[in-house]
Design a protein around this motif. Structure first.
Motif, PDB file in Angstrom:
ATOM      1  N   LYS A  40     -24.891   9.003   9.561  1.00 34.75           N
ATOM      2  CA  LYS A  40     -24.255   8.374  10.708  1.00 34.75           C
ATOM      3  C   LYS A  40     -22.851   8.955  10.763  1.00 34.75           C
ATOM      4  O   LYS A  40     -22.067   8.786   9.821  1.00 34.75           O
ATOM      5  CB  LYS A  40     -24.211   6.857  10.523  1.00 34.75           C
ATOM      6  N   VAL A  41     -22.533   9.649  11.843  1.00 38.21           N
ATOM      7  CA  VAL A  41     -21.285  10.424  11.899  1.00 38.21           C
ATOM      8  C   VAL A  41     -20.289   9.808  12.879  1.00 38.21           C
ATOM      9  O   VAL A  41     -20.644   9.438  14.002  1.00 38.21           O
ATOM     10  CB  VAL A  41     -21.562  11.878  12.326  1.00 38.21           C
ATOM     11  N   TYR A  42     -19.046   9.714  12.426  1.00 41.52           N
ATOM     12  CA  TYR A  42     -17.958   9.229  13.275  1.00 41.52           C
ATOM     13  C   TYR A  42     -16.871  10.298  13.333  1.00 41.52           C
ATOM     14  O   TYR A  42     -16.509  10.881  12.303  1.00 41.52           O
ATOM     15  CB  TYR A  42     -17.373   7.926  12.728  1.00 41.52           C
ATOM     16  N   VAL A  43     -16.378  10.551  14.527  1.00 42.96           N
ATOM     17  CA  VAL A  43     -15.319  11.537  14.712  1.00 42.96           C
ATOM     18  C   VAL A  43     -14.171  10.880  15.469  1.00 42.96           C
ATOM     19  O   VAL A  43     -14.364  10.392  16.590  1.00 42.96           O
ATOM     20  CB  VAL A  43     -15.821  12.764  15.513  1.00 42.96           C
ATOM     21  N   PRO A  44     -12.969  10.839  14.884  1.00 42.00           N
ATOM     22  CA  PRO A  44     -11.822  10.287  15.607  1.00 42.00           C
ATOM     23  C   PRO A  44     -11.562  11.074  16.889  1.00 42.00           C
ATOM     24  O   PRO A  44     -11.968  12.240  17.013  1.00 42.00           O
ATOM     25  CB  PRO A  44     -10.663  10.457  14.615  1.00 42.00           C
ATOM     26  N   LYS A  45     -10.894  10.450  17.842  1.00 37.64           N
ATOM     27  CA  LYS A  45     -10.636  11.081  19.134  1.00 37.64           C
ATOM     28  C   LYS A  45      -9.931  12.432  18.986  1.00 37.64           C
ATOM     29  O   LYS A  45     -10.246  13.382  19.691  1.00 37.64           O
ATOM     30  CB  LYS A  45      -9.788  10.140  19.997  1.00 37.64           C
ATOM     31  N   GLU A  46      -8.959  12.500  18.091  1.00 40.02           N
ATOM     32  CA  GLU A  46      -8.242  13.751  17.812  1.00 40.02           C
ATOM     33  C   GLU A  46      -8.399  14.068  16.323  1.00 40.02           C
ATOM     34  O   GLU A  46      -7.522  13.766  15.512  1.00 40.02           O
ATOM     35  CB  GLU A  46      -6.758  13.638  18.178  1.00 40.02           C
ATOM     36  N   PRO A  47      -9.531  14.657  15.918  1.00 39.47           N
ATOM     37  CA  PRO A  47      -9.826  14.846  14.487  1.00 39.47           C
ATOM     38  C   PRO A  47      -8.849  15.751  13.751  1.00 39.47           C
ATOM     39  O   PRO A  47      -8.727  15.676  12.527  1.00 39.47           O
ATOM     40  CB  PRO A  47     -11.232  15.452  14.503  1.00 39.47           C
ATOM     41  N   GLN A  48      -8.112  16.571  14.492  1.00 36.79           N
ATOM     42  CA  GLN A  48      -7.213  17.526  13.842  1.00 36.79           C
ATOM     43  C   GLN A  48      -5.907  16.889  13.369  1.00 36.79           C
ATOM     44  O   GLN A  48      -5.207  17.451  12.537  1.00 36.79           O
ATOM     45  CB  GLN A  48      -6.907  18.674  14.813  1.00 36.79           C
ATOM     46  N   ILE A  49      -5.581  15.693  13.873  1.00 30.24           N
ATOM     47  CA  ILE A  49      -4.290  15.081  13.531  1.00 30.24           C
ATOM     48  C   ILE A  49      -4.437  13.875  12.604  1.00 30.24           C
ATOM     49  O   ILE A  49      -3.473  13.160  12.357  1.00 30.24           O
ATOM     50  CB  ILE A  49      -3.526  14.662  14.799  1.00 30.24           C
ATOM     51  N   VAL A  50      -5.637  13.639  12.100  1.00 30.36           N
ATOM     52  CA  VAL A  50      -5.895  12.444  11.287  1.00 30.36           C
ATOM     53  C   VAL A  50      -4.981  12.378  10.069  1.00 30.36           C
ATOM     54  O   VAL A  50      -4.404  11.330   9.754  1.00 30.36           O
ATOM     55  CB  VAL A  50      -7.372  12.383  10.859  1.00 30.36           C
ATOM     56  N   ASN A  51      -4.839  13.477   9.335  1.00 26.91           N
ATOM     57  CA  ASN A  51      -4.020  13.450   8.121  1.00 26.91           C
ATOM     58  C   ASN A  51      -2.549  13.240   8.433  1.00 26.91           C
ATOM     59  O   ASN A  51      -1.844  12.540   7.693  1.00 26.91           O
ATOM     60  CB  ASN A  51      -4.217  14.740   7.324  1.00 26.91           C
ATOM     61  N   ALA A  52      -2.079  13.839   9.511  1.00 28.91           N
ATOM     62  CA  ALA A  52      -0.679  13.636   9.904  1.00 28.91           C
ATOM     63  C   ALA A  52      -0.452  12.174  10.277  1.00 28.91           C
ATOM     64  O   ALA A  52       0.559  11.570   9.894  1.00 28.91           O
ATOM     65  CB  ALA A  52      -0.309  14.555  11.067  1.00 28.91           C
ATOM     66  N   TYR A  53      -1.399  11.596  10.989  1.00 26.82           N
ATOM     67  CA  TYR A  53      -1.290  10.178  11.336  1.00 26.82           C
ATOM     68  C   TYR A  53      -1.379   9.306  10.081  1.00 26.82           C
ATOM     69  O   TYR A  53      -0.685   8.290   9.957  1.00 26.82           O
ATOM     70  CB  TYR A  53      -2.386   9.780  12.316  1.00 26.82           C
ATOM     71  N   GLY A  54      -2.226   9.722   9.134  1.00 24.80           N
ATOM     72  CA  GLY A  54      -2.368   8.972   7.889  1.00 24.80           C
ATOM     73  C   GLY A  54      -1.063   8.878   7.116  1.00 24.80           C
ATOM     74  O   GLY A  54      -0.841   7.911   6.383  1.00 24.80           O
ATOM     75  N   CYS A  55      -0.208   9.881   7.261  1.00 23.67           N
ATOM     76  CA  CYS A  55       1.115   9.840   6.619  1.00 23.67           C
ATOM     77  C   CYS A  55       1.907   8.635   7.108  1.00 23.67           C
ATOM     78  O   CYS A  55       2.549   7.927   6.322  1.00 23.67           O
ATOM     79  CB  CYS A  55       1.902  11.115   6.937  1.00 23.67           C
ATOM     80  N   ILE A  56       1.860   8.398   8.408  1.00 26.25           N
ATOM     81  CA  ILE A  56       2.581   7.258   9.000  1.00 26.25           C
ATOM     82  C   ILE A  56       1.960   5.954   8.528  1.00 26.25           C
ATOM     83  O   ILE A  56       2.654   5.017   8.119  1.00 26.25           O
ATOM     84  CB  ILE A  56       2.549   7.352  10.535  1.00 26.25           C
ATOM     85  N   ALA A  57       0.630   5.858   8.591  1.00 24.62           N
ATOM     86  CA  ALA A  57      -0.067   4.634   8.201  1.00 24.62           C
ATOM     87  C   ALA A  57       0.222   4.251   6.760  1.00 24.62           C
ATOM     88  O   ALA A  57       0.468   3.091   6.442  1.00 24.62           O
ATOM     89  CB  ALA A  57      -1.575   4.810   8.413  1.00 24.62           C
ATOM     90  N   TYR A  58       0.216   5.259   5.855  1.00 20.70           N
ATOM     91  CA  TYR A  58       0.480   4.986   4.446  1.00 20.70           C
ATOM     92  C   TYR A  58       1.926   4.592   4.220  1.00 20.70           C
ATOM     93  O   TYR A  58       2.224   3.634   3.485  1.00 20.70           O
ATOM     94  CB  TYR A  58       0.137   6.230   3.610  1.00 20.70           C
ATOM     95  N   TYR A  59       2.841   5.309   4.834  1.00 24.81           N
ATOM     96  CA  TYR A  59       4.273   5.020   4.644  1.00 24.81           C
ATOM     97  C   TYR A  59       4.620   3.622   5.149  1.00 24.81           C
ATOM     98  O   TYR A  59       5.374   2.885   4.510  1.00 24.81           O
ATOM     99  CB  TYR A  59       5.111   6.071   5.373  1.00 24.81           C
ATOM    100  N   GLU A  60       4.045   3.242   6.276  1.00 28.53           N
ATOM    101  CA  GLU A  60       4.312   1.906   6.818  1.00 28.53           C
ATOM    102  C   GLU A  60       3.737   0.828   5.913  1.00 28.53           C
ATOM    103  O   GLU A  60       4.318  -0.260   5.783  1.00 28.53           O
ATOM    104  CB  GLU A  60       3.745   1.794   8.231  1.00 28.53           C
ATOM    105  N   LYS A  61       2.611   1.112   5.258  1.00 29.76           N
ATOM    106  CA  LYS A  61       2.027   0.154   4.319  1.00 29.76           C
ATOM    107  C   LYS A  61       2.956  -0.070   3.135  1.00 29.76           C
ATOM    108  O   LYS A  61       3.058  -1.187   2.601  1.00 29.76           O
ATOM    109  CB  LYS A  61       0.659   0.621   3.841  1.00 29.76           C
ATOM    110  N   LEU A  62       3.626   1.001   2.713  1.00 31.41           N
ATOM    111  CA  LEU A  62       4.547   0.878   1.583  1.00 31.41           C
ATOM    112  C   LEU A  62       5.769   0.016   1.947  1.00 31.41           C
ATOM    113  O   LEU A  62       6.415  -0.559   1.079  1.00 31.41           O
ATOM    114  CB  LEU A  62       5.021   2.273   1.142  1.00 31.41           C
ATOM    115  N   GLY A  63       6.074  -0.021   3.231  1.00 30.67           N
ATOM    116  CA  GLY A  63       7.206  -0.825   3.684  1.00 30.67           C
ATOM    117  C   GLY A  63       8.555  -0.281   3.259  1.00 30.67           C
ATOM    118  O   GLY A  63       9.513  -1.042   3.049  1.00 30.67           O
ATOM    119  N   LEU A  64       8.675   1.045   3.126  1.00 28.82           N
ATOM    120  CA  LEU A  64       9.939   1.647   2.696  1.00 28.82           C
ATOM    121  C   LEU A  64      10.912   1.778   3.870  1.00 28.82           C
ATOM    122  O   LEU A  64      10.529   1.846   5.008  1.00 28.82           O
ATOM    123  CB  LEU A  64       9.659   3.015   2.088  1.00 28.82           C
TER     124      LEU A  64
END
Length: 238
Positions: A214-238
């Motif tokens: 079962k395959v899922y592809v984000p709308k913009e698959p090429q930017i997922v890791n760059a977006y993940g940087c923001i998601a992780y940093y915001e989770k850290l609350g720095l």
């Protein structure tokens, strides 16, 4: 201060930031990463850069995270569903992240399992790499292509053409041959996978993987890791 996720891989550099609650991004060739940052700073002003990717420690940054962490957080935030594994097909390597076990495998020794392989194929047929997905669905039969080396695969392409297979047939066969190199890297108990990276834009590859998962592809698959940087940093609350 705006948080910018910067993913600098082997072939492209991607910058992502949130503007008015929406995702904005820019993609350039890797060697243009400096001009990418300058352009983003010009638009946003003061920024904090969270970097990932092969060159994450060599580019301007305030904080770095691994591609594995970036992909997990990016996929989780963008897809909003449970995923067993993430297949990240880049220009020069392919990474498979086992989300359940927080582990990964990487193929960086042979271009036959990376985006570079399809650049080679597209160049051979004198077409844009973006056309490969469309041609995949125009095929009438699927030749079995066994070569695990991109150099020998080109020789096999010639043989299949001589046998009477069409360009469309061969491209579809190459897509299945391609995923067969990656499937052994995917956990055996994985049923739901996310495809990310530039090659995930190839509908033929998505179709080939869909025969097994079962395959899922984000709308913009090429930017997922760059977006993940923001998601992780915001989770850290720095």
């Amino acid at each position: 201060m705006n948080i910018v996720g910067l993913d600098v891989g082997s072939t492209t550099a991607k910058a992502v930031w949130l503007k008015n609650g929406k995702i904005s991004f820019k993609i350039v060739s890797t060697h243009n990463w400096r001009s990418l940052i300058e352009e983003v700073k010009k638009e946003l002003g003061d920024v904090k850069i969270v970097s990932t990717g092969y060159f994450r420690k060599k580019v301007e940054h305030d904080f770095t995270i691994t591609e594995i962490t970036a992909s997990i957080y990016g996929v989780k935030d963008l897809l909003r569903r449970d995923i067993d594994a993430i297949v990240d097909i880049g220009g020069q390597d392919t990474k498979v992240v086992d989300v359940k076990r927080n582990d990964f495998k990487m193929n960086d020794k042979c271009s036959a399992g990376t985006g570079a392989f399809f650049e080679l194929v597209a160049n051979y047929f004198k077409i844009d790499v973006k056309e490969l997905g469309k041609l995949h669905f125009a095929s009438k039969k699927v030749p079995k292509i066994n070569s695990t080396c991109s150099v020998f695969a080109l020789s096999e392409i010639v043989s299949k053409l001589v046998e009477g297979y069409s360009k469309e047939d061969i491209i579809r066969g190459l897509h299945f041959s391609f995923i067969n190199r990656i499937i052994p890297m995917i956990p055996k108990d994985a049923k739901k996978i996310a495809l990310i990276g530039g090659v995930a834009k190839n509908a033929g590859i998505v179709d080939a993987f869909s025969r097994y998962f079962k395959v899922y592809v984000p709308k913009e698959p090429q930017i997922v890791n760059a977006y993940g940087c923001i998601a992780y940093y915001e989770k850290l609350g720095l």
